[in-house]
Write a protein that holds these residues in place. Structure first.
Motif, PDB file in Angstrom:
ATOM      1  N   THR A  44      -2.496 -12.529  35.265  1.00  0.00           N
ATOM      2  CA  THR A  44      -3.166 -13.225  36.274  1.00  0.00           C
ATOM      3  C   THR A  44      -4.461 -12.534  36.946  1.00  0.00           C
ATOM      4  O   THR A  44      -4.357 -11.461  36.743  1.00  0.00           O
ATOM      5  CB  THR A  44      -2.281 -13.802  37.348  1.00  0.00           C
ATOM      6  N   ALA A  45      -5.076 -13.104  37.656  1.00  0.00           N
ATOM      7  CA  ALA A  45      -6.164 -12.616  38.553  1.00  0.00           C
ATOM      8  C   ALA A  45      -5.654 -11.523  39.608  1.00  0.00           C
ATOM      9  O   ALA A  45      -6.254 -10.352  39.508  1.00  0.00           O
ATOM     10  CB  ALA A  45      -6.859 -13.680  39.059  1.00  0.00           C
TER      11      ALA A  45
ATOM     12  N   ARG B 101       6.537 -17.885  37.542  1.00  0.00           N
ATOM     13  CA  ARG B 101       5.457 -18.420  36.901  1.00  0.00           C
ATOM     14  C   ARG B 101       5.650 -18.319  35.375  1.00  0.00           C
ATOM     15  O   ARG B 101       5.245 -19.374  34.436  1.00  0.00           O
ATOM     16  CB  ARG B 101       4.308 -17.538  37.257  1.00  0.00           C
TER      17      ARG B 101
ATOM     18  N   ARG C 297       5.345 -21.288  32.987  1.00  0.00           N
ATOM     19  CA  ARG C 297       4.401 -21.444  32.006  1.00  0.00           C
ATOM     20  C   ARG C 297       5.056 -21.761  30.666  1.00  0.00           C
ATOM     21  O   ARG C 297       4.387 -22.337  29.802  1.00  0.00           O
ATOM     22  CB  ARG C 297       3.702 -19.932  31.951  1.00  0.00           C
TER      23      ARG C 297
ATOM     24  N   GLN D  78      -0.873 -26.938  37.848  1.00  0.00           N
ATOM     25  CA  GLN D  78      -0.749 -25.565  37.585  1.00  0.00           C
ATOM     26  C   GLN D  78      -1.825 -25.080  36.691  1.00  0.00           C
ATOM     27  O   GLN D  78      -1.719 -25.086  35.451  1.00  0.00           O
ATOM     28  CB  GLN D  78       0.730 -25.339  36.850  1.00  0.00           C
ATOM     29  N   PRO D  79      -3.205 -25.053  37.404  1.00  0.00           N
ATOM     30  CA  PRO D  79      -4.264 -24.494  36.326  1.00  0.00           C
ATOM     31  C   PRO D  79      -4.173 -23.389  36.003  1.00  0.00           C
ATOM     32  O   PRO D  79      -4.814 -22.913  34.704  1.00  0.00           O
ATOM     33  CB  PRO D  79      -5.328 -24.799  37.623  1.00  0.00           C
ATOM     34  N   GLU D  80      -3.610 -22.201  36.597  1.00  0.00           N
ATOM     35  CA  GLU D  80      -3.628 -21.018  36.221  1.00  0.00           C
ATOM     36  C   GLU D  80      -2.823 -20.582  34.683  1.00  0.00           C
ATOM     37  O   GLU D  80      -3.304 -20.154  33.781  1.00  0.00           O
ATOM     38  CB  GLU D  80      -3.287 -20.089  37.122  1.00  0.00           C
ATOM     39  N   GLU D  81      -1.504 -21.727  34.842  1.00  0.00           N
ATOM     40  CA  GLU D  81      -0.712 -21.476  33.610  1.00  0.00           C
ATOM     41  C   GLU D  81      -1.441 -22.166  32.205  1.00  0.00           C
ATOM     42  O   GLU D  81      -1.498 -21.571  31.433  1.00  0.00           O
ATOM     43  CB  GLU D  81       0.758 -22.044  33.646  1.00  0.00           C
TER      44      GLU D  81
ATOM     45  N   ALA E 178      -4.453 -22.461  31.873  1.00  0.00           N
ATOM     46  CA  ALA E 178      -5.703 -21.869  31.661  1.00  0.00           C
ATOM     47  C   ALA E 178      -5.264 -20.441  30.985  1.00  0.00           C
ATOM     48  O   ALA E 178      -5.825 -20.243  29.665  1.00  0.00           O
ATOM     49  CB  ALA E 178      -6.608 -21.459  32.696  1.00  0.00           C
ATOM     50  N   GLN E 179      -4.222 -19.823  31.051  1.00  0.00           N
ATOM     51  CA  GLN E 179      -3.870 -18.851  30.435  1.00  0.00           C
ATOM     52  C   GLN E 179      -3.152 -19.150  28.962  1.00  0.00           C
ATOM     53  O   GLN E 179      -3.524 -18.520  28.112  1.00  0.00           O
ATOM     54  CB  GLN E 179      -2.783 -17.906  31.463  1.00  0.00           C
TER      55      GLN E 179
ATOM     56  N   ARG F  99      -6.146 -19.585  27.113  1.00  0.00           N
ATOM     57  CA  ARG F  99      -6.939 -18.336  26.370  1.00  0.00           C
ATOM     58  C   ARG F  99      -6.201 -17.573  25.386  1.00  0.00           C
ATOM     59  O   ARG F  99      -6.629 -17.075  24.400  1.00  0.00           O
ATOM     60  CB  ARG F  99      -7.030 -17.378  27.692  1.00  0.00           C
TER      61      ARG F  99
END
Length: 528
Positions: free
Chosen positions: A20-21, A453, A457, A511-514, A516-517, A520
């Motif tokens: 994560t960031a 997370r 995720r 859950q935008p981060e999960e 996006a990950q 990727r």
């Protein structure tokens, strides 16, 4: 090998890409801190160890030496206000030899090397001045060789000698010494400097030498031989008294316990040096005489002896006596004996410092001493310290209550200090434990958050993959059961796809981060 390295790097890249960031920020900052610490450690370990090249160097010589070192490319450091030049330890001797070959330093006192610069045009005054400077320089070097002396300055006053003068001024000298920080010169060391200087200059009496330290304290003045002897005697008496006091105190401490007695010894030492010459003569009566002689003479008066008798006349003739008195007798015996005489010559010199008298005073603590009498302690000290009553030695033992106020205050202060130290240690342990607990809680929270997370995720990934799979799969051929269920028309399938798309969009918003990950990760797998 190349494929293995590439695989490892690719694995690290994928792992970093999955962070994560916040995890990426922590990883970057931690890696930079580790690299900085490693760089500082390497720089500290690789830094050369510096050692003094020259100390107490003149400013002109320091400038020339620094220029020479800079021209050679040698690193250096300045200390003590520029009076000390430091170079790498492995280059000290090489640089010193190279600079000496270049004539550096050149502003030193020089010692006897100044006499090599004499010329035919040198006047008598210049010769005498140069000779005095040479002696002063040599004595400075010699005094600075002492362990306790850091710098020494010597000045010698040599009066000019006149040809027809009967009165001569004495030669005097003054010595200024700067000791090593934390050390002082003892009386023996001061006397050593005095005698060293007086022995180095012709006609210089030790009583004409003055020694002063850099703080302005006079250590030895001209003509203070009596004071020096008195100080030496006082030091010897004090050392003897301290030694006897410690011996007696140690004996009483083992018997009465520490702190229950006090001893004071006063000694009278005789520092008179006496020389006795004695010569003793004695004979041995049984020893044979070296030379012996004897004579015997007998005489009888007229009338009873044939021996003529009378009076000696003026011409030396014997005049017969006409008196007819009665018989007379004369007898003479003479003996001479030379005997050997033994002689003993004795020269006895008494060394100074003999004990003339010894006086011991002892005080016992009345409040703590039980079962021990003053007579027992007195007898013990008389035997243990060699008290001689004929010499005038005395021992006085008294029993008095001790003042324990200072001891109690010291014990209370020590207890308070120990308590404060214990509290400080406890607080330090609590702070350390609190910090450790805080770090553990932060790590636990980060681990739980990461676990949550990862769980979300995984759930999102499973759901998205399942929805995409359902949307992309062609419709399967229906199998009609025994009791067929009516199939949904294509319009209903389109509604289901729209509903799934809407649910995925809502998941992305939640859950935008999960998401996006996850995307990727798919892109990385697609590139491979």
């Amino acid at each position: 090998m190349r494929e293995l390295v590439l695989d490892r790097l690719d694995g690290v890249r994928r792992t970093f890409a999955s962070f994560t960031a916040g995890q990426k920020t922590v990883a970057i900052v931690g890696g930079a801190a580790i690299l900085l610490a490693a760089f500082l450690m390497y720089r500290w370990a690789a830094a050369p160890s510096y050692a003094p090249l020259f100390t107490n160097i003149a400013p002109a010589d320091a400038s020339a030496v620094v220029d020479k070192l800079s021209a050679q490319g040698t690193s250096y450091q300045l200390a003590d206000g520029g009076n000390t030049i430091l170079v790498p330890q492995d280059e000290v001797y090489a640089d010193r030899i190279a600079l000496s070959g270049a004539g550096l330093p050149s502003q030193s006192s020089g010692g006897y090397s100044l006499l090599d610069k004499q010329s035919l045009s040198t006047s008598q005054f210049q010769e005498q001045t140069t000779y005095k400077r040479a002696i002063e320089g040599e004595m400075e070097k010699t005094i600075e060789a002492l362990d306790a002396v850091q710098t020494a300055v010597v000045h010698v006053a040599m009066p000019q000698q006149e040809l027809f003068s009967t009165d001569k001024n004495p030669v005097t000298a003054s010595v200024l010494v700067q000791t090593v920080p934390g050390t002082t010169l003892s009386t023996e060391q001061v006397q050593a400097i005095v005698h060293l200087v007086s022995s180095s200059v012709e006609g210089l009496d030790p009583n004409q030498v003055t020694v002063t330290d850099s703080a302005g304290n006079v250590l030895s003045t001209a003509g203070n031989s009596l004071d020096t002897v008195a100080n030496t005697r006082d030091q010897e008496v004090t050392a003897f008294e301290d030694r006897m006091t410690q011996s007696a105190q140690a004996l009483l401490d083992r018997v009465l316990g520490p702190g229950n007695s006090a001893v004071q010894v006063t000694a009278d030492l005789n520092f008179d040096r006496t020389v006795t010459h004695a010569t003793r003569y004695f004979t041995n009566p049984n020893q044979v005489a070296l030379n012996a002689s004897s004579s015997k003479e007998t005489y009888k008066a007229p009338g009873g002896s044939s021996t003529a008798g009378g009076v000696v006349g003026p011409d030396g003739q014997l005049i017969p006596s006409t008196t007819g008195t009665g018989a007379s007798r004369y007898k003479k015996v003479d003996k001479t004996s030379d005997n050997a005489v033994d002689k003993t010559v004795e020269d006895r010199q008494a060394a100074p410092g003999n004990v003339s008298s010894l006086h011991v005073g002892v005080v016992l603590d009345q409040s703590t001493i039980r079962g021990v009498t003053a007579a027992q302690v007195q007898a013990l000290l008389k035997s243990g310290m060699g008290i001689n009553a004929k010499r005038g030695d005395t021992v006085l033992v008294s029993s008095l209550p001790f003042d324990r106020t200072a001891q109690k205050q010291a014990a209370a202060a020590l207890a308070a200090a120990n308590q404060a130290a214990g509290q400080a240690q406890t607080m330090s342990m609590l702070r350390t434990g609190g910090l450790v607990l805080l770090v553990l809680l932060i790590l636990l929270a980060a681990w739980l958050r990461g676990r949550k997370r990862r769980k979300l995720r995984d759930q999102a990934t499973t759901y998205v993959v399942e929805q995409l799979r359902r949307n992309n799969e062609p419709p399967a051929t229906p199998v009609l059961p025994a009791n067929p269920v009516p199939q949904l028309p294509p319009a209903n399938m389109a509604e289901l796809r729209v509903a799934a798309r809407d649910e995925i969009a809502a998941l992305v918003e939640r859950q935008p981060e999960e998401v996006a990950q996850l995307l990727r990760g798919w892109l990385v797998e697609a590139e491979q």
